[in-house]
Design a protein around this motif. Structure first.
Motif, PDB file in Angstrom:
ATOM      1  N   LYS A 148      -7.635  16.039 -17.348  1.00  0.00           N
ATOM      2  CA  LYS A 148      -7.779  16.200 -15.912  1.00  0.00           C
ATOM      3  C   LYS A 148      -8.354  14.915 -15.343  1.00  0.00           C
ATOM      4  O   LYS A 148      -9.259  14.327 -15.899  1.00  0.00           O
ATOM      5  N   GLY A 149      -7.802  14.473 -14.225  1.00  0.00           N
ATOM      6  CA  GLY A 149      -8.328  13.277 -13.585  1.00  0.00           C
ATOM      7  C   GLY A 149      -7.270  12.216 -13.451  1.00  0.00           C
ATOM      8  O   GLY A 149      -6.089  12.491 -13.424  1.00  0.00           O
ATOM      9  N   GLN A 150      -7.714  10.985 -13.382  1.00  0.00           N
ATOM     10  CA  GLN A 150      -6.789   9.876 -13.196  1.00  0.00           C
ATOM     11  C   GLN A 150      -6.423   9.266 -14.532  1.00  0.00           C
ATOM     12  O   GLN A 150      -7.181   9.334 -15.499  1.00  0.00           O
ATOM     13  N   ILE A 151      -5.242   8.649 -14.584  1.00  0.00           N
ATOM     14  CA  ILE A 151      -4.830   7.936 -15.779  1.00  0.00           C
ATOM     15  C   ILE A 151      -4.970   6.452 -15.500  1.00  0.00           C
ATOM     16  O   ILE A 151      -4.981   6.017 -14.363  1.00  0.00           O
ATOM     17  N   SER A 152      -5.075   5.655 -16.548  1.00  0.00           N
ATOM     18  CA  SER A 152      -5.539   4.286 -16.384  1.00  0.00           C
ATOM     19  C   SER A 152      -4.454   3.213 -16.332  1.00  0.00           C
ATOM     20  O   SER A 152      -4.756   2.050 -16.199  1.00  0.00           O
ATOM     21  N   MET A 153      -3.172   3.606 -16.449  1.00  0.00           N
ATOM     22  CA  MET A 153      -2.127   2.594 -16.477  1.00  0.00           C
ATOM     23  C   MET A 153      -2.025   1.836 -15.155  1.00  0.00           C
ATOM     24  O   MET A 153      -1.750   0.662 -15.107  1.00  0.00           O
ATOM     25  N   ILE A 154      -2.209   2.523 -14.055  1.00  0.00           N
ATOM     26  CA  ILE A 154      -2.185   1.917 -12.727  1.00  0.00           C
ATOM     27  C   ILE A 154      -3.501   2.284 -12.063  1.00  0.00           C
ATOM     28  O   ILE A 154      -4.005   3.385 -12.237  1.00  0.00           O
ATOM     29  N   THR A 155      -4.081   1.351 -11.327  1.00  0.00           N
ATOM     30  CA  THR A 155      -5.375   1.633 -10.708  1.00  0.00           C
ATOM     31  C   THR A 155      -5.199   2.354  -9.382  1.00  0.00           C
ATOM     32  O   THR A 155      -4.147   2.277  -8.740  1.00  0.00           O
ATOM     33  N   SER A 156      -6.257   3.031  -8.963  1.00  0.00           N
ATOM     34  CA  SER A 156      -6.248   3.705  -7.663  1.00  0.00           C
ATOM     35  C   SER A 156      -5.999   2.702  -6.551  1.00  0.00           C
ATOM     36  O   SER A 156      -5.290   3.002  -5.580  1.00  0.00           O
ATOM     37  N   GLU A 157      -6.584   1.514  -6.691  1.00  0.00           N
ATOM     38  CA  GLU A 157      -6.410   0.479  -5.672  1.00  0.00           C
ATOM     39  C   GLU A 157      -4.948   0.066  -5.553  1.00  0.00           C
ATOM     40  O   GLU A 157      -4.434  -0.145  -4.450  1.00  0.00           O
ATOM     41  N   GLU A 158      -4.258  -0.034  -6.687  1.00  0.00           N
ATOM     42  CA  GLU A 158      -2.839  -0.395  -6.660  1.00  0.00           C
ATOM     43  C   GLU A 158      -2.013   0.674  -5.964  1.00  0.00           C
ATOM     44  O   GLU A 158      -1.118   0.363  -5.174  1.00  0.00           O
ATOM     45  N   VAL A 159      -2.298   1.933  -6.254  1.00  0.00           N
ATOM     46  CA  VAL A 159      -1.564   3.030  -5.617  1.00  0.00           C
ATOM     47  C   VAL A 159      -1.824   3.030  -4.115  1.00  0.00           C
ATOM     48  O   VAL A 159      -0.896   3.148  -3.302  1.00  0.00           O
ATOM     49  N   LEU A 160      -3.095   2.875  -3.736  1.00  0.00           N
ATOM     50  CA  LEU A 160      -3.444   2.851  -2.314  1.00  0.00           C
ATOM     51  C   LEU A 160      -2.763   1.684  -1.612  1.00  0.00           C
ATOM     52  O   LEU A 160      -2.260   1.830  -0.486  1.00  0.00           O
ATOM     53  N   ASN A 161      -2.699   0.536  -2.272  1.00  0.00           N
ATOM     54  CA  ASN A 161      -2.017  -0.628  -1.686  1.00  0.00           C
ATOM     55  C   ASN A 161      -0.542  -0.341  -1.453  1.00  0.00           C
ATOM     56  O   ASN A 161       0.030  -0.744  -0.437  1.00  0.00           O
ATOM     57  N   ILE A 162       0.089   0.360  -2.404  1.00  0.00           N
ATOM     58  CA  ILE A 162       1.507   0.715  -2.248  1.00  0.00           C
ATOM     59  C   ILE A 162       1.677   1.606  -1.013  1.00  0.00           C
ATOM     60  O   ILE A 162       2.610   1.416  -0.221  1.00  0.00           O
ATOM     61  N   PHE A 163       0.771   2.555  -0.818  1.00  0.00           N
ATOM     62  CA  PHE A 163       0.854   3.434   0.353  1.00  0.00           C
ATOM     63  C   PHE A 163       0.651   2.651   1.647  1.00  0.00           C
ATOM     64  O   PHE A 163       1.389   2.851   2.622  1.00  0.00           O
ATOM     65  N   GLU A 164      -0.332   1.770   1.655  1.00  0.00           N
ATOM     66  CA  GLU A 164      -0.612   1.004   2.868  1.00  0.00           C
ATOM     67  C   GLU A 164       0.537   0.061   3.210  1.00  0.00           C
ATOM     68  O   GLU A 164       0.960  -0.045   4.363  1.00  0.00           O
ATOM     69  N   GLU A 165       1.069  -0.617   2.187  1.00  0.00           N
ATOM     70  CA  GLU A 165       2.177  -1.547   2.408  1.00  0.00           C
ATOM     71  C   GLU A 165       3.440  -0.824   2.878  1.00  0.00           C
ATOM     72  O   GLU A 165       4.256  -1.394   3.607  1.00  0.00           O
ATOM     73  N   SER A 166       3.600   0.431   2.476  1.00  0.00           N
ATOM     74  CA  SER A 166       4.786   1.212   2.844  1.00  0.00           C
ATOM     75  C   SER A 166       4.615   1.924   4.181  1.00  0.00           C
ATOM     76  O   SER A 166       5.535   2.604   4.646  1.00  0.00           O
ATOM     77  N   GLY A 167       3.439   1.791   4.804  1.00  0.00           N
ATOM     78  CA  GLY A 167       3.174   2.488   6.054  1.00  0.00           C
ATOM     79  C   GLY A 167       3.036   3.982   5.861  1.00  0.00           C
ATOM     80  O   GLY A 167       3.335   4.773   6.757  1.00  0.00           O
ATOM     81  N   ALA A 168       2.563   4.377   4.681  1.00  0.00           N
ATOM     82  CA  ALA A 168       2.518   5.793   4.329  1.00  0.00           C
ATOM     83  C   ALA A 168       1.161   6.441   4.561  1.00  0.00           C
ATOM     84  O   ALA A 168       1.025   7.653   4.396  1.00  0.00           O
ATOM     85  N   LEU A 169       0.150   5.655   4.932  1.00  0.00           N
ATOM     86  CA  LEU A 169      -1.156   6.223   5.259  1.00  0.00           C
ATOM     87  C   LEU A 169      -1.237   6.265   6.775  1.00  0.00           C
ATOM     88  O   LEU A 169      -1.492   5.264   7.433  1.00  0.00           O
ATOM     89  N   LEU A 170      -0.962   7.442   7.336  1.00  0.00           N
ATOM     90  CA  LEU A 170      -0.837   7.598   8.784  1.00  0.00           C
ATOM     91  C   LEU A 170      -2.156   8.021   9.409  1.00  0.00           C
ATOM     92  O   LEU A 170      -2.951   8.721   8.795  1.00  0.00           O
ATOM     93  N   LYS A 171      -2.364   7.596  10.661  1.00  0.00           N
ATOM     94  CA  LYS A 171      -3.554   7.991  11.420  1.00  0.00           C
ATOM     95  C   LYS A 171      -3.104   8.696  12.690  1.00  0.00           C
ATOM     96  O   LYS A 171      -2.110   8.306  13.306  1.00  0.00           O
ATOM     97  N   GLY A 172      -3.826   9.759  13.063  1.00  0.00           N
ATOM     98  CA  GLY A 172      -3.461  10.523  14.245  1.00  0.00           C
ATOM     99  C   GLY A 172      -4.090  11.898  14.187  1.00  0.00           C
ATOM    100  O   GLY A 172      -5.227  12.052  13.750  1.00  0.00           O
ATOM    101  N   HIS A 173      -3.336  12.921  14.616  1.00  0.00           N
ATOM    102  CA  HIS A 173      -3.803  14.319  14.595  1.00  0.00           C
ATOM    103  C   HIS A 173      -2.695  15.137  13.968  1.00  0.00           C
ATOM    104  O   HIS A 173      -1.625  15.301  14.553  1.00  0.00           O
TER     105      HIS A 173
END
Length: 199
Positions: free
Chosen positions: A4-29
């Motif tokens: 249970k938990g995160q796996i270490s092959m890819i870091t959380s920061e790398e995943v978050l960067n992929i989301f941010e670069e793809s415009g996938a972390l949206l802000k609003g209501h």
């Protein structure tokens, strides 16, 4: 053994960067599938529209299950379809998806599970884990054996418990509100439903 938990092959920061670069972390209501409201939303579809991101995330998620003898990877429509496809490709397994028919999660389109098959359930994002639990119920009813749950983004804050090994590539806390206590509603900001399922 998967844990249970995160796996270490890819870091959380790398995943978050992929989301941010793809415009996938949206802000609003936003109105979430769970019925709660939030001021941020993880739109995995905006990441998975890029095959190279989908393939990499699928391969990374599959790492935790390489030696588990998985026969089938399954995910709920819509969010789990591409995730299941890429994880299944990495594991060399058959891939299925469930759909809701008259509000009930089910296998359609001639898809089948057979008793004893080892099944990995995957999803793009979980908040309460409700859809995953519905898929697990389908798997068990058909006599197959769910061996674990893999998700790209876990927003549950550790609250989602499937009674099975559970692996995520990214854990992120995004504040949610009950509709009656939502400060964005109090400000009169209209809520939108960004996901694939209408409320």
């Amino acid at each position: 053994m998967a844990r249970k938990g995160q796996i270490s092959m890819i870091t959380s920061e790398e995943v978050l960067n992929i989301f941010e670069e793809s415009g996938a972390l949206l802000k609003g209501h936003f109105r979430l599938t769970s019925g709660k409201h939030s001021n941020r939303y993880m739109q995995c579809a905006k990441v998975l529209q890029y095959p190279h991101h989908a393939a990499r995330l699928g391969e990374e998620l599959a790492q935790a299950w390489k030696d588990q003898g998985i026969d089938v990877v399954i995910g709920p429509a819509m969010g789990g379809i591409l995730v299941a496809h890429e994880v299944g490709r990495a594991l060399g397994t058959k891939v299925l998806f469930t759909e809701r028919e008259n509000g009930v999660m089910t296998l359609r389109r001639g898809f089948e599970l057979t008793p004893g098959q080892k099944v990995l359930v995957v999803e793009d994002v979980i908040t309460t884990g409700g859809s995953v639990k519905e898929v697990l119920e389908v798997v068990r009813k058909l006599g197959a054996e769910p061996v674990g749950v893999g998700v790209i983004v876990d927003r549950s804050g550790g609250k989602a418990d499937f009674g099975l090994p559970h692996v995520s590539l990214l854990k992120i806390q995004i504040e949610t509100f009950e509709p009656e206590n939502c400060p964005l509603c109090a400000e009169g900001i209209p809520a939108i439903k960004p996901g694939s399922r209408a409320i």
